[in-house]
Scaffold this motif. Structure first.
Motif, PDB file in Angstrom:
ATOM      1  N   VAL A 177      -1.924  -1.423 -15.521  1.00  0.00           N
ATOM      2  CA  VAL A 177      -1.967  -1.621 -14.066  1.00  0.00           C
ATOM      3  C   VAL A 177      -1.931  -0.281 -13.332  1.00  0.00           C
ATOM      4  O   VAL A 177      -2.605  -0.071 -12.336  1.00  0.00           O
ATOM      5  CB  VAL A 177      -0.779  -2.494 -13.590  1.00  0.00           C
ATOM      6  CG1 VAL A 177      -0.800  -2.650 -12.084  1.00  0.00           C
ATOM      7  CG2 VAL A 177      -0.831  -3.852 -14.251  1.00  0.00           C
ATOM      8  N   ARG A 178      -1.113   0.649 -13.836  1.00  0.00           N
ATOM      9  CA  ARG A 178      -0.925   1.901 -13.101  1.00  0.00           C
ATOM     10  C   ARG A 178      -1.919   2.989 -13.488  1.00  0.00           C
ATOM     11  O   ARG A 178      -2.044   3.997 -12.787  1.00  0.00           O
ATOM     12  CB  ARG A 178       0.498   2.419 -13.305  1.00  0.00           C
ATOM     13  CG  ARG A 178       1.536   1.429 -12.813  1.00  0.00           C
ATOM     14  CD  ARG A 178       2.802   2.114 -12.355  1.00  0.00           C
ATOM     15  NE  ARG A 178       3.775   1.117 -11.947  1.00  0.00           N
ATOM     16  CZ  ARG A 178       4.795   1.350 -11.138  1.00  0.00           C
ATOM     17  NH1 ARG A 178       4.988   2.549 -10.668  1.00  0.00           N
ATOM     18  NH2 ARG A 178       5.623   0.392 -10.819  1.00  0.00           N
ATOM     19  N   GLY A 179      -2.575   2.818 -14.643  1.00  0.00           N
ATOM     20  CA  GLY A 179      -3.515   3.851 -15.080  1.00  0.00           C
ATOM     21  C   GLY A 179      -2.853   5.138 -15.499  1.00  0.00           C
ATOM     22  O   GLY A 179      -3.363   6.231 -15.281  1.00  0.00           O
ATOM     23  N   ASP A 232      -9.808  -3.192   9.081  1.00  0.00           N
ATOM     24  CA  ASP A 232     -11.244  -3.397   8.942  1.00  0.00           C
ATOM     25  C   ASP A 232     -11.579  -3.997   7.571  1.00  0.00           C
ATOM     26  O   ASP A 232     -12.325  -4.967   7.480  1.00  0.00           O
ATOM     27  CB  ASP A 232     -11.951  -2.047   9.137  1.00  0.00           C
ATOM     28  CG  ASP A 232     -13.451  -2.212   9.128  1.00  0.00           C
ATOM     29  OD1 ASP A 232     -13.976  -2.726  10.126  1.00  0.00           O
ATOM     30  OD2 ASP A 232     -14.090  -1.867   8.122  1.00  0.00           O
ATOM     31  N   VAL A 233     -10.995  -3.420   6.516  1.00  0.00           N
ATOM     32  CA  VAL A 233     -11.323  -3.898   5.162  1.00  0.00           C
ATOM     33  C   VAL A 233     -10.806  -5.329   4.960  1.00  0.00           C
ATOM     34  O   VAL A 233     -11.389  -6.107   4.211  1.00  0.00           O
ATOM     35  CB  VAL A 233     -10.768  -2.929   4.096  1.00  0.00           C
ATOM     36  CG1 VAL A 233     -10.932  -3.478   2.700  1.00  0.00           C
ATOM     37  CG2 VAL A 233     -11.459  -1.579   4.203  1.00  0.00           C
ATOM     38  N   TRP A 254       0.901  -1.166   0.000  1.00  0.00           N
ATOM     39  CA  TRP A 254       0.000   0.000   0.000  1.00  0.00           C
ATOM     40  C   TRP A 254       0.927   1.199   0.000  1.00  0.00           C
ATOM     41  O   TRP A 254       1.664   1.403   0.966  1.00  0.00           O
ATOM     42  CB  TRP A 254      -0.858  -0.078   1.255  1.00  0.00           C
ATOM     43  CG  TRP A 254      -1.702   1.096   1.593  1.00  0.00           C
ATOM     44  CD1 TRP A 254      -1.335   2.190   2.335  1.00  0.00           C
ATOM     45  CD2 TRP A 254      -3.091   1.297   1.252  1.00  0.00           C
ATOM     46  NE1 TRP A 254      -2.401   3.034   2.468  1.00  0.00           N
ATOM     47  CE2 TRP A 254      -3.487   2.520   1.816  1.00  0.00           C
ATOM     48  CE3 TRP A 254      -4.022   0.557   0.523  1.00  0.00           C
ATOM     49  CZ2 TRP A 254      -4.782   3.035   1.682  1.00  0.00           C
ATOM     50  CZ3 TRP A 254      -5.307   1.062   0.401  1.00  0.00           C
ATOM     51  CH2 TRP A 254      -5.685   2.278   0.961  1.00  0.00           C
ATOM     52  N   THR A 297       2.193   5.309  -1.795  1.00  0.00           N
ATOM     53  CA  THR A 297       1.745   6.694  -1.997  1.00  0.00           C
ATOM     54  C   THR A 297       1.158   6.962  -3.377  1.00  0.00           C
ATOM     55  O   THR A 297       0.475   7.939  -3.577  1.00  0.00           O
ATOM     56  CB  THR A 297       2.915   7.653  -1.787  1.00  0.00           C
ATOM     57  OG1 THR A 297       3.962   7.254  -2.694  1.00  0.00           O
ATOM     58  CG2 THR A 297       3.432   7.598  -0.376  1.00  0.00           C
ATOM     59  N   GLY A 298       1.457   6.088  -4.345  1.00  0.00           N
ATOM     60  CA  GLY A 298       0.881   6.263  -5.678  1.00  0.00           C
ATOM     61  C   GLY A 298      -0.391   5.443  -5.825  1.00  0.00           C
ATOM     62  O   GLY A 298      -1.204   5.693  -6.694  1.00  0.00           O
ATOM     63  N   ARG A 299      -0.524   4.435  -4.945  1.00  0.00           N
ATOM     64  CA  ARG A 299      -1.717   3.583  -4.864  1.00  0.00           C
ATOM     65  C   ARG A 299      -2.045   2.976  -6.239  1.00  0.00           C
ATOM     66  O   ARG A 299      -3.194   2.877  -6.621  1.00  0.00           O
ATOM     67  CB  ARG A 299      -2.882   4.438  -4.344  1.00  0.00           C
ATOM     68  CG  ARG A 299      -3.800   3.745  -3.365  1.00  0.00           C
ATOM     69  CD  ARG A 299      -3.124   3.306  -2.105  1.00  0.00           C
ATOM     70  NE  ARG A 299      -2.767   4.402  -1.240  1.00  0.00           N
ATOM     71  CZ  ARG A 299      -3.637   5.212  -0.645  1.00  0.00           C
ATOM     72  NH1 ARG A 299      -4.916   5.027  -0.764  1.00  0.00           N
ATOM     73  NH2 ARG A 299      -3.220   6.169   0.121  1.00  0.00           N
ATOM     74  N   TRP A 300      -0.987   2.550  -6.957  1.00  0.00           N
ATOM     75  CA  TRP A 300      -1.206   1.988  -8.289  1.00  0.00           C
ATOM     76  C   TRP A 300      -1.918   0.645  -8.198  1.00  0.00           C
ATOM     77  O   TRP A 300      -1.468  -0.261  -7.494  1.00  0.00           O
ATOM     78  CB  TRP A 300       0.130   1.806  -9.033  1.00  0.00           C
ATOM     79  CG  TRP A 300       1.001   3.015  -9.024  1.00  0.00           C
ATOM     80  CD1 TRP A 300       2.220   3.154  -8.402  1.00  0.00           C
ATOM     81  CD2 TRP A 300       0.735   4.277  -9.648  1.00  0.00           C
ATOM     82  NE1 TRP A 300       2.713   4.417  -8.595  1.00  0.00           N
ATOM     83  CE2 TRP A 300       1.830   5.126  -9.352  1.00  0.00           C
ATOM     84  CE3 TRP A 300      -0.314   4.781 -10.419  1.00  0.00           C
ATOM     85  CZ2 TRP A 300       1.898   6.444  -9.820  1.00  0.00           C
ATOM     86  CZ3 TRP A 300      -0.239   6.093 -10.873  1.00  0.00           C
ATOM     87  CH2 TRP A 300       0.855   6.896 -10.576  1.00  0.00           C
ATOM     88  N   GLY A 301      -3.030   0.525  -8.899  1.00  0.00           N
ATOM     89  CA  GLY A 301      -3.750  -0.750  -8.962  1.00  0.00           C
ATOM     90  C   GLY A 301      -4.377  -1.173  -7.645  1.00  0.00           C
ATOM     91  O   GLY A 301      -4.615  -2.362  -7.440  1.00  0.00           O
ATOM     92  N   VAL A 302      -4.654  -0.231  -6.751  1.00  0.00           N
ATOM     93  CA  VAL A 302      -5.152  -0.604  -5.420  1.00  0.00           C
ATOM     94  C   VAL A 302      -6.679  -0.501  -5.342  1.00  0.00           C
ATOM     95  O   VAL A 302      -7.268   0.464  -5.823  1.00  0.00           O
ATOM     96  CB  VAL A 302      -4.497   0.272  -4.332  1.00  0.00           C
ATOM     97  CG1 VAL A 302      -5.119   0.016  -2.965  1.00  0.00           C
ATOM     98  CG2 VAL A 302      -2.998   0.008  -4.289  1.00  0.00           C
ATOM     99  N   SER A 303      -7.286  -1.520  -4.735  1.00  0.00           N
ATOM    100  CA  SER A 303      -8.731  -1.550  -4.518  1.00  0.00           C
ATOM    101  C   SER A 303      -8.970  -2.404  -3.278  1.00  0.00           C
ATOM    102  O   SER A 303      -8.023  -2.989  -2.734  1.00  0.00           O
ATOM    103  CB  SER A 303      -9.413  -2.208  -5.721  1.00  0.00           C
ATOM    104  OG  SER A 303      -8.953  -3.541  -5.831  1.00  0.00           O
ATOM    105  N   ALA A 304     -10.246  -2.508  -2.877  1.00  0.00           N
ATOM    106  CA  ALA A 304     -10.571  -3.361  -1.727  1.00  0.00           C
ATOM    107  C   ALA A 304     -10.169  -4.807  -2.036  1.00  0.00           C
ATOM    108  O   ALA A 304      -9.676  -5.538  -1.175  1.00  0.00           O
ATOM    109  CB  ALA A 304     -12.058  -3.273  -1.411  1.00  0.00           C
ATOM    110  N   PHE A 362      -8.517   1.285   9.246  1.00  0.00           N
ATOM    111  CA  PHE A 362      -9.428   0.905   8.156  1.00  0.00           C
ATOM    112  C   PHE A 362      -8.851  -0.215   7.304  1.00  0.00           C
ATOM    113  O   PHE A 362      -9.594  -1.038   6.755  1.00  0.00           O
ATOM    114  CB  PHE A 362      -9.932   2.116   7.353  1.00  0.00           C
ATOM    115  CG  PHE A 362      -8.988   2.772   6.381  1.00  0.00           C
ATOM    116  CD1 PHE A 362      -8.504   2.102   5.269  1.00  0.00           C
ATOM    117  CD2 PHE A 362      -8.628   4.107   6.549  1.00  0.00           C
ATOM    118  CE1 PHE A 362      -7.662   2.729   4.363  1.00  0.00           C
ATOM    119  CE2 PHE A 362      -7.777   4.738   5.643  1.00  0.00           C
ATOM    120  CZ  PHE A 362      -7.293   4.040   4.552  1.00  0.00           C
TER     121      PHE A 362
END
Ligand code: FMN
Ligand code: SF4
Lengths: 216, 522
Positions: free
Chosen positions: B272-274, B305-306, B226, B228-235, B302
């Protein structure tokens, strides 16, 4: 509607109860202004936050619909990938950062760094946004009906930024474009869908000057 | 770069294929990442056009079909002309001509304080007798999040592959790391560039998505980063691993975000990175969505939690103020903390940051351990040492200083065939490790690579076992600084280890870390 009272409860308890209740229709949550990360990572369902919400509301949302009847704290809809989050009052710093998809609507004002690194969501603010809104946006739409602060749309890479009012200063790598019919149609749809009383014809559109800006 | 001009390239023209038959062979020009060789397209003759650019990696010598190339160090000039060495002069010229500073891949060049001036203390008659490596057991397992998570992460050996992103590494290298982890029961890490779907099942030991039959025992784990660019990150992403790692920084470029130059942003990476194909991906240096320590704590809560409190939350730090930074990670709620030292590797970073920024690994570990002890969580919250660890000897020393496990970044690249040419940022890695180009990637088979990595881990595990047992222990958890001695004053001063011969820590360390720094408790 099922109601969860979040007063002096831990995040785990409230979100756990919420996830369990989602299948039975909309869930109402009250006294949630001190909870940070409420309704995190939902993939479905409908939540109404009665009153105000804390920070990180709907973080990692991937399909839930969340409505807040008053104000929200910092980082609303952080890293959302799908779903809808509606704030009827104001929202603090960093609305809709790092989002890949979904929609955020703030009926009041939104703080600094709104829509930073937006990667595909639709973020609509009916009032004003603070400074640095739209920083390093990579895709999606940011629509500001009111005014923007300093360094608006700084280092925009892709995506469209629309604004009805004025900005204090514009960031790097930006250029102004006139609205096409398609843009106007899109904005009209947004406004209609969310019951906003705005007229897209006077709006300005900001896009990236280059997809590959030079950095020092 | 410190190594420019430090090597002499010579080609034996009597056996060089090109010298005999111009146009027949240009292998050296094709593989050299720094353009030392050039082919004259009209005559077909190969020439050493830019001999000063040689960095001594010897990739050309390895690929040369006639074995005609020799690379010799020219270091004496280096000492006599210091500090205005050839490379210092060239660097100024480069900036004067282009207005640009140097970028490169890999870790710090040249000597910095490291593990080499530390020696291992074996057992003899006065201390606990040695254990028999050949006939007795040694506990090498590390469990992260044992008391805090529903599904703690188990490392069969005290090793991890640290975060190395898809984008910096090729897909083949990423998959090889996953397979190597599965074969040895250690953990691989997505890095900050998103998840390749294959990583999910390969790392756990399954050859395909259906996960019917396990192909590689014992199966490893997957850490999702996880960042700072949050590339490809989701729940879904945060739930696809066995742990989530919150990246604060890394040794090669602490205080800066990830760098991925446009040359490596191919269609697949851009997906992947958008980000647009060919554009530079420069991650933010800090979290846009964290402004205070309370925010950081909320982020951890969180994430827990997730992930439904199943998985450990790890933190990854660059080498800055190890005591205070580790304390902050503990307060934020970490289950394990990686701290990466000065020499830690990278796929791309400004040369001056890699060279000149950060605290050496050996000086990061003692304050980190002190912070864990002061908070009463030493050996509960695990400490993973990174940065410059090449073999079982380095690993053992880091663990005896107090780390629970270590990671191999650069060493993993080397195990895959890398010869340390520093050109990872350019995307021309001849071994297909840090390249996104099809022709180079075709040279790296993920299963073969996985086997090489697994071999390296097994051999290194045995090395750590030898050292653990000859110093009288049957579990890595029992190692302590008493198993080490510093061999020079410098190392004793930086680490607080007892000085060999003197048999005590230096006087300034007599009250421990608190006496030296004012931080911590006695
Ligand atoms: C090719 C490459 C890519 C890397 N990518 C990341 C990354 O995405 N995130 C991160 O935290 N560290 C990254 N790192 C740093 C490693 O995780 C690790 O801290 C470092 O390699 C350890 O030092 P060592 O190379 O001396 O073993 C990368 C390192 C390399 C060599
Ligand atoms: S990984 Fe490839 S490009 Fe990077 S140093 Fe090694 S051989 Fe060179």
């Amino acid at each position: 509607m099922k109601t969860i009272d979040a007063k002096s409860k831990e995040l785990r308890e409230v979100n756990g109860a919420l996830r369990e209740s989602l299948n039975g229709g909309p869930v109402e949550i009250k006294n949630a202004e001190d909870l940070h990360g409420l309704a995190a990572g939902l993939n479905r369902g409908e939540v109404v936050v009665r009153g105000s919400a804390g920070d990180y509301l709907g973080v990692l949302n991937s399909g839930g619909t969340i409505r807040v009847t008053k104000n929200a704290g910092k980082y609303v809809a952080d890293n959302m990938t799908d779903g809808v989050i509606i704030i009827e009052g104001n929202a603090d710093y960093g609305v809709g950062q790092y989002c890949y998809g979904g929609t955020v609507v703030v009926h009041g004002n939104a703080g600094d760094f709104t829509a930073t690194m937006n990667k595909g969501a639709t973020i609509i603010v009916n009032g004003d946004v603070g400074d640095e809104a739209g920083t390093y946006m990579l895709a999606g739409d940011l629509v500001v009906v009111g005014n923007a602060g300093e360094n608006f749309a700084n280092y925009l890479i892709r995506g469209d930024i629309y604004i009805g009012g004025e900005w204090k200063s514009l960031g790097h790598n930006t250029k102004l474009k006139s609205l096409t019919k398609k843009d106007i149609g899109k904005l009209e749809k947004y406004f209609e869908a969310h019951g906003l009383d705005a007229d897209p014809t006077g709006f300005k559109k900001i896009v990236a000057a280059s997809e590959k800006p030079f950095y020092h | 770069m410190g190594v420019v001009g430090a090597f002499c390239v010579s080609v034996n023209r009597e056996i060089c294929i090109n010298a005999q038959m111009p146009g027949k062979c240009a292998t050296c020009a094709e593989v050299c990442p720094h353009g030392v060789y050039a082919l004259d397209v009209e005559t077909g003759q190969m020439q050493i056009q830019n001999f000063n650019a040689c960095v001594g990696c010897r990739i050309c010598a390895e690929f040369c079909p006639a074995n005609a190339i020799r690379i010799n160090p020219a270091e004496s000039e280096y000492i006599s002309r210091y500090p205005w060495t050839f490379s210092a002069i060239e660097e100024v010229h480069h900036k004067a001509q282009t207005g640009e500073y140097l970028l490169r891949g890999f870790g710090t060049q040249g000597p910095t304080p490291n593990f080499d001036m530390i020696t291992v203390v074996p057992s003899q008659i006065a201390s606990e007798a040695p254990r028999d490596k050949y006939r007795e057991e040694c506990n090498m397992q590390v469990i992260i999040g044992e008391d805090t998570c529903e599904k703690p992460m188990i490392l069969k050996l005290p090793f991890v592959w640290p975060a190395m992103s898809f984008g910096a590494l090729s897909k083949e290298a990423k998959l090889a790391l996953a397979i190597g982890a599965a074969m040895t029961g250690i953990a691989t890490n997505t890095g900050e560039g998103g998840l390749l779907p294959e990583e999910m099942w390969l790392s756990r030991g399954y050859a395909d998505e259906k996960r019917k039959q396990k192909k590689w025992e014992p199966g490893g784990s997957l850490v999702v980063q996880w960042s700072t660019g949050r590339w490809g990150v989701s729940a879904e992403y945060v739930n696809s691993g066995d742990a989530v790692e919150v990246k604060i920084g890394q040794g090669a470029k602490p205080g800066m975000g990830g760098h991925l130059l446009g040359a490596k942003v191919t269609e697949a990476v851009s997906e992947v990175r958008g980000i647009p194909v060919g554009s530079d991906a420069l991650s933010p240096c800090r979290y846009y969505d964290v402004q205070t320590m309370d925010d950081m704590k909320h982020m951890v809560s969180f994430l827990r939690d997730v992930t439904e409190h199943k998985f450990p939350i790890l933190f990854k730090l660059g080498p800055s103020r190890p005591y205070a930074d580790v304390a902050a990670c503990i307060e934020a709620g970490a289950d394990a903390i990686s701290i990466d030292g000065l020499v830690g590797g990278t796929g791309c970073s400004p040369d001056l940051v890699t060279q000149g920024v950060g605290i050496p690994t050996i000086a990061c570990i003692p304050p980190a351990v002190q912070a864990l002890k002061d908070y009463g969580v030493y050996r509960k919250v695990k400490l993973i040492a990174l940065g410059g660890i090449r073999n079982g000897l380095d690993a053992f020393k880091a663990m005896a200083m107090g780390a629970d496990a270590v990671g191999f970044g650069s060493a993993a690249e080397v195990a895959l065939g890398c010869r340390v040419c520093y050109a990872c940022h350019k995307g021309n890695c001849p071994y297909g490790i840090t390249s996104q180009k099809e022709e180079f990637r075709a040279r790296l088979d993920p299963v073969e690579g996985g086997e090489r990595l697994a071999n390296f881990i097994r051999a290194t595990g045995e090395e750590v076992k030898i050292l653990t047992m000859l110093s009288g222990h049957s579990s890595i958890a029992d190692l302590s600084p008493e198993d080490l001695r510093a061999m020079d004053l410098n190392t004793a001063a930086l680490t607080g280890l007892k000085l060999a011969g003197f048999e005590r820590p230096l006087p300034m360390w007599e009250d421990g870390f608190v006496g030296v720094s004012g931080n911590g408790k006695k």
